[in-house]
Design a protein around this motif. Structure first.
Motif, PDB file in Angstrom:
ATOM      1  N   ASN A 195      37.003  25.618  37.821  1.00  0.00           N
ATOM      2  CA  ASN A 195      35.550  25.709  37.667  1.00  0.00           C
ATOM      3  C   ASN A 195      34.936  24.315  37.660  1.00  0.00           C
ATOM      4  O   ASN A 195      35.294  23.474  36.837  1.00  0.00           O
ATOM      5  N   PHE A 196      34.019  24.060  38.579  1.00  0.00           N
ATOM      6  CA  PHE A 196      33.341  22.765  38.677  1.00  0.00           C
ATOM      7  C   PHE A 196      31.986  22.873  37.976  1.00  0.00           C
ATOM      8  O   PHE A 196      31.193  23.779  38.256  1.00  0.00           O
ATOM      9  N   TRP A 197      31.712  21.920  37.083  1.00  0.00           N
ATOM     10  CA  TRP A 197      30.481  21.968  36.313  1.00  0.00           C
ATOM     11  C   TRP A 197      30.050  20.565  35.946  1.00  0.00           C
ATOM     12  O   TRP A 197      30.769  19.602  36.175  1.00  0.00           O
ATOM     13  N   PHE A 198      28.852  20.441  35.397  1.00  0.00           N
ATOM     14  CA  PHE A 198      28.458  19.177  34.787  1.00  0.00           C
ATOM     15  C   PHE A 198      27.623  19.478  33.547  1.00  0.00           C
ATOM     16  O   PHE A 198      27.048  20.557  33.397  1.00  0.00           O
ATOM     17  N   ILE A 255      36.574  28.153  42.214  1.00  0.00           N
ATOM     18  CA  ILE A 255      37.508  28.440  43.300  1.00  0.00           C
ATOM     19  C   ILE A 255      38.839  28.894  42.710  1.00  0.00           C
ATOM     20  O   ILE A 255      39.115  28.677  41.535  1.00  0.00           O
ATOM     21  N   LEU A 256      39.657  29.513  43.557  1.00  0.00           N
ATOM     22  CA  LEU A 256      40.996  29.931  43.170  1.00  0.00           C
ATOM     23  C   LEU A 256      42.018  29.100  43.925  1.00  0.00           C
ATOM     24  O   LEU A 256      41.863  28.845  45.123  1.00  0.00           O
ATOM     25  N   GLU A 261      37.006  32.615  49.149  1.00  0.00           N
ATOM     26  CA  GLU A 261      35.743  31.893  49.224  1.00  0.00           C
ATOM     27  C   GLU A 261      35.317  31.386  47.852  1.00  0.00           C
ATOM     28  O   GLU A 261      35.582  32.046  46.835  1.00  0.00           O
ATOM     29  N   PRO A 262      34.649  30.244  47.799  1.00  0.00           N
ATOM     30  CA  PRO A 262      34.127  29.761  46.511  1.00  0.00           C
ATOM     31  C   PRO A 262      33.106  30.748  45.951  1.00  0.00           C
ATOM     32  O   PRO A 262      32.367  31.385  46.698  1.00  0.00           O
ATOM     33  N   LEU A 263      33.084  30.855  44.637  1.00  0.00           N
ATOM     34  CA  LEU A 263      32.088  31.684  43.955  1.00  0.00           C
ATOM     35  C   LEU A 263      31.015  30.772  43.385  1.00  0.00           C
ATOM     36  O   LEU A 263      31.311  29.870  42.603  1.00  0.00           O
ATOM     37  N   LEU A 264      29.779  31.003  43.776  1.00  0.00           N
ATOM     38  CA  LEU A 264      28.662  30.233  43.243  1.00  0.00           C
ATOM     39  C   LEU A 264      27.946  31.062  42.190  1.00  0.00           C
ATOM     40  O   LEU A 264      27.694  32.244  42.374  1.00  0.00           O
ATOM     41  N   GLY A 265      27.589  30.422  41.081  1.00  0.00           N
ATOM     42  CA  GLY A 265      26.905  31.125  40.015  1.00  0.00           C
ATOM     43  C   GLY A 265      27.844  31.422  38.865  1.00  0.00           C
ATOM     44  O   GLY A 265      29.065  31.443  39.015  1.00  0.00           O
ATOM     45  N   GLY A 266      27.276  31.631  37.688  1.00  0.00           N
ATOM     46  CA  GLY A 266      28.068  31.831  36.496  1.00  0.00           C
ATOM     47  C   GLY A 266      28.726  33.192  36.426  1.00  0.00           C
ATOM     48  O   GLY A 266      28.165  34.197  36.864  1.00  0.00           O
ATOM     49  N   ILE A 267      29.915  33.225  35.838  1.00  0.00           N
ATOM     50  CA  ILE A 267      30.615  34.502  35.685  1.00  0.00           C
ATOM     51  C   ILE A 267      30.128  35.255  34.450  1.00  0.00           C
ATOM     52  O   ILE A 267      30.635  36.340  34.145  1.00  0.00           O
ATOM     53  N   ASP A 268      29.145  34.700  33.740  1.00  0.00           N
ATOM     54  CA  ASP A 268      28.492  35.475  32.699  1.00  0.00           C
ATOM     55  C   ASP A 268      27.582  36.533  33.313  1.00  0.00           C
ATOM     56  O   ASP A 268      27.081  37.409  32.613  1.00  0.00           O
ATOM     57  N   ILE A 269      27.399  36.473  34.628  1.00  0.00           N
ATOM     58  CA  ILE A 269      26.725  37.527  35.378  1.00  0.00           C
ATOM     59  C   ILE A 269      27.798  38.521  35.806  1.00  0.00           C
ATOM     60  O   ILE A 269      28.779  38.147  36.449  1.00  0.00           O
ATOM     61  N   GLN A 270      27.639  39.768  35.443  1.00  0.00           N
ATOM     62  CA  GLN A 270      28.691  40.758  35.623  1.00  0.00           C
ATOM     63  C   GLN A 270      29.127  40.882  37.073  1.00  0.00           C
ATOM     64  O   GLN A 270      30.323  41.011  37.373  1.00  0.00           O
ATOM     65  N   TYR A 298      31.419  38.071  37.834  1.00  0.00           N
ATOM     66  CA  TYR A 298      32.689  38.240  37.129  1.00  0.00           C
ATOM     67  C   TYR A 298      33.566  39.265  37.842  1.00  0.00           C
ATOM     68  O   TYR A 298      34.765  39.040  38.057  1.00  0.00           O
ATOM     69  N   ASP A 299      32.968  40.377  38.222  1.00  0.00           N
ATOM     70  CA  ASP A 299      33.727  41.426  38.906  1.00  0.00           C
ATOM     71  C   ASP A 299      34.280  40.927  40.240  1.00  0.00           C
ATOM     72  O   ASP A 299      35.436  41.218  40.598  1.00  0.00           O
ATOM     73  N   ALA A 300      33.460  40.174  40.973  1.00  0.00           N
ATOM     74  CA  ALA A 300      33.907  39.644  42.268  1.00  0.00           C
ATOM     75  C   ALA A 300      35.058  38.667  42.078  1.00  0.00           C
ATOM     76  O   ALA A 300      36.031  38.674  42.844  1.00  0.00           O
ATOM     77  N   LEU A 301      34.960  37.818  41.052  1.00  0.00           N
ATOM     78  CA  LEU A 301      36.017  36.846  40.791  1.00  0.00           C
ATOM     79  C   LEU A 301      37.310  37.550  40.381  1.00  0.00           C
ATOM     80  O   LEU A 301      38.399  37.199  40.854  1.00  0.00           O
ATOM     81  N   MET A 302      37.195  38.546  39.517  1.00  0.00           N
ATOM     82  CA  MET A 302      38.389  39.264  39.071  1.00  0.00           C
ATOM     83  C   MET A 302      39.082  39.970  40.242  1.00  0.00           C
ATOM     84  O   MET A 302      40.314  40.050  40.291  1.00  0.00           O
ATOM     85  N   GLN A 303      38.305  40.453  41.190  1.00  0.00           N
ATOM     86  CA  GLN A 303      38.895  41.100  42.367  1.00  0.00           C
ATOM     87  C   GLN A 303      39.692  40.088  43.189  1.00  0.00           C
ATOM     88  O   GLN A 303      40.807  40.375  43.641  1.00  0.00           O
ATOM     89  N   GLN A 304      39.146  38.894  43.349  1.00  0.00           N
ATOM     90  CA  GLN A 304      39.862  37.841  44.065  1.00  0.00           C
ATOM     91  C   GLN A 304      41.116  37.418  43.305  1.00  0.00           C
ATOM     92  O   GLN A 304      42.174  37.198  43.901  1.00  0.00           O
ATOM     93  N   ILE A 305      40.971  37.283  41.986  1.00  0.00           N
ATOM     94  CA  ILE A 305      42.116  36.879  41.166  1.00  0.00           C
ATOM     95  C   ILE A 305      43.254  37.879  41.311  1.00  0.00           C
ATOM     96  O   ILE A 305      44.417  37.500  41.489  1.00  0.00           O
ATOM     97  N   GLN A 306      42.939  39.164  41.238  1.00  0.00           N
ATOM     98  CA  GLN A 306      43.969  40.189  41.341  1.00  0.00           C
ATOM     99  C   GLN A 306      44.668  40.121  42.683  1.00  0.00           C
ATOM    100  O   GLN A 306      45.894  40.305  42.774  1.00  0.00           O
TER     101      GLN A 306
END
Length: 301
Positions: A176-179, A260-261, A271-280, A283-291
C-alpha cells in the motif's frame, strides 16, 4: 508512466494510469539489434522525462492554489464526475457537481487551472503513446525482467533491514502506497491493519510504503509512525532508497492511496487498486484479487 499525486477520496480515479517498464533486451551476437533496443529505451526515457516535467507543472498548480484544490479533492467521494473520463473533464465534472460549495472566485481559479491541465494532459497523452510504442519495441518480456521488487532492499520504521524474502515468504504481499498528509490514505489504515490480520491466516502480509520517508528521512518516519499509532495500524511500513528500482516505482505513483499485489517471486500481479479499502467495493475487489493470487500460489507449490 508517472501519475499525478492526488488523494483518491472515494473513487478509483484513473485518468492516466499506465505503469510501464522501460528495459532493453540485448540479443547476443547481434550488435545492430542491441543498438536499436538502446535507442528505443533512450526514446522512452526522454518521453518519460518530459512527462515528469509536465506532471510537475500540474502539481505546481495544485500547490499554488492548495486550499481550493484540497477542498475539491475532499469532495470527490460525493462527485458525480465520470471517473473514466478525460482527467480534465473529470475535474470539471467534480467541480460542477459541487459548485454550490465554492465561491465565484474559487470557481474561477479552479476553472482556469483545469483548462491549463487540459492542455498539459493533451501533451502527456501524446508522449505516453510514443513511450508505450517504445516500450513494446523493447521486448515483450521486459516487464517481467524489470519488476521493481527484484533484488528488493528496504528498511522498516524501526531500522530493521528488509530484503526480497519479504515476498518469497508470502503467498501474496499487499503493498500500500500512501503519504502522511493524504486523508483517504490515513482513513484506510485501520482497515489495512485488519486485512493484515486476515492475510496472516492466508499466508500473506500487508506492507505500507510511505512515499515521504525515502532514504530514511527521520522526520517523515516519525510523523508517519505517529499517524499509524493513532489509527492502531501495527503492520510493517518501509522506507525505500529513492534511487532503487522500488523507490523509482514508488516515486512514479501519484494517485493515492494505491494498493498493488506482489507474488512470491516479486512480480506485480493484476491491476493497481486506487482508493481506500475502507470503501466496501474496493475491499471486495482487492480480496477477490488476493484470493486469486493465493490460489495460484497454492497450485504452483
Amino acid at each position: 508512466m508517472k501519475l499525478k499525486k492526488h488523494c483518491i477520496a472515494a473513487l478509483a480515479v484513473c485518468a492516466a494510469l499506465t505503469f510501464t517498464a522501460c528495459a532493453g533486451s540485448n540479443s547476443a551476437g547481434s550488435a545492430p539489434a542491441a543498438s536499436s533496443t538502446t535507442a528505443v529505451s533512450d526514446a522512452a526515457g526522454d518521453a518519460n522525462a518530459t512527462i515528469d516535467d509536465l506532471f510537475q507543472q500540474e502539481n505546481q498548480l495544485f500547490a499554488d492554489h492548495a486550499d481550493v484544490w484540497n477542498k475539491l479533492f475532499g469532495m470527490m467521494g460525493k462527485s458525480e464526475g465520470d471517473a473514466d473520463a478525460d482527467y480534465a473533464d473529470f475535474l470539471a465534472g467534480t467541480l460542477e457537481a459541487n459548485k454550490d460549495s465554492f465561491t465565484e472566485e474559487e470557481i474561477a481559479t479552479l476553472t482556469a487551472d483545469i483548462e491549463t491541465i487540459r492542455g498539459i494532459e493533451a501533451q502527456i497523452a501524446e508522449l505516453q503513446s510514443q513511450a508505450d510504442s517504445a516500450d513494446s519495441a523493447a521486448g515483450a518480456d521486459s516487464a517481467q525482467q524489470a519488476s521493481p521488487f527484484k533484488n528488493f532492499s528496504a528498511t522498516d520504521f524501526d531500522g530493521n533491514k528488509v530484503d526480497d524474502t519479504l515476498f518469497s515468504n508470502n503467498a501474496v504481499t499487499v503493498v500500500n502506497f500512501w503519504f502522511t498528509g493524504c486523508k483517504p490514505c490515513v482513513g484506510e489504515l485501520s482497515k489495512l491493519n485488519e486485512l493484515n490480520e486476515t492475510l496472516k491466516a492466508m499466508g500473506g502480509e500487508v506492507v505500507g510504503i510511505n512515499t515521504e520517508t525515502f532514504d530514511g528521512n527521520e522526520t517523515a518516519i516519525a510523523d508517519a509512525k505517529k499517524v499509524l499509532e493513532s489509527q492502531n495500524a501495527a503492520y510493517r511500513n518501509l522506507s525505500l532508497t529513492s534511487d532503487s528500482e522500488a523507490g523509482k516505482y514508488a516515486s512514479g505513483i501519484m494517485a493515492f492511496p494505491t494498493t498493488i499485489l506482489v507474488d512470491r517471486n516479486g512480480n506485480i500481479v493484476g491491476e493497481p487498486l486506487l482508493g481506500g479499502i475502507d470503501i466496501q467495493e474496493n475491499y471486495d475487489a482487492l480480496m477477490q484479487q488476493i484470493q486469486s493470487v493465493v490460489d495460484a500460489d497454492s497450485a504452483n507449490s
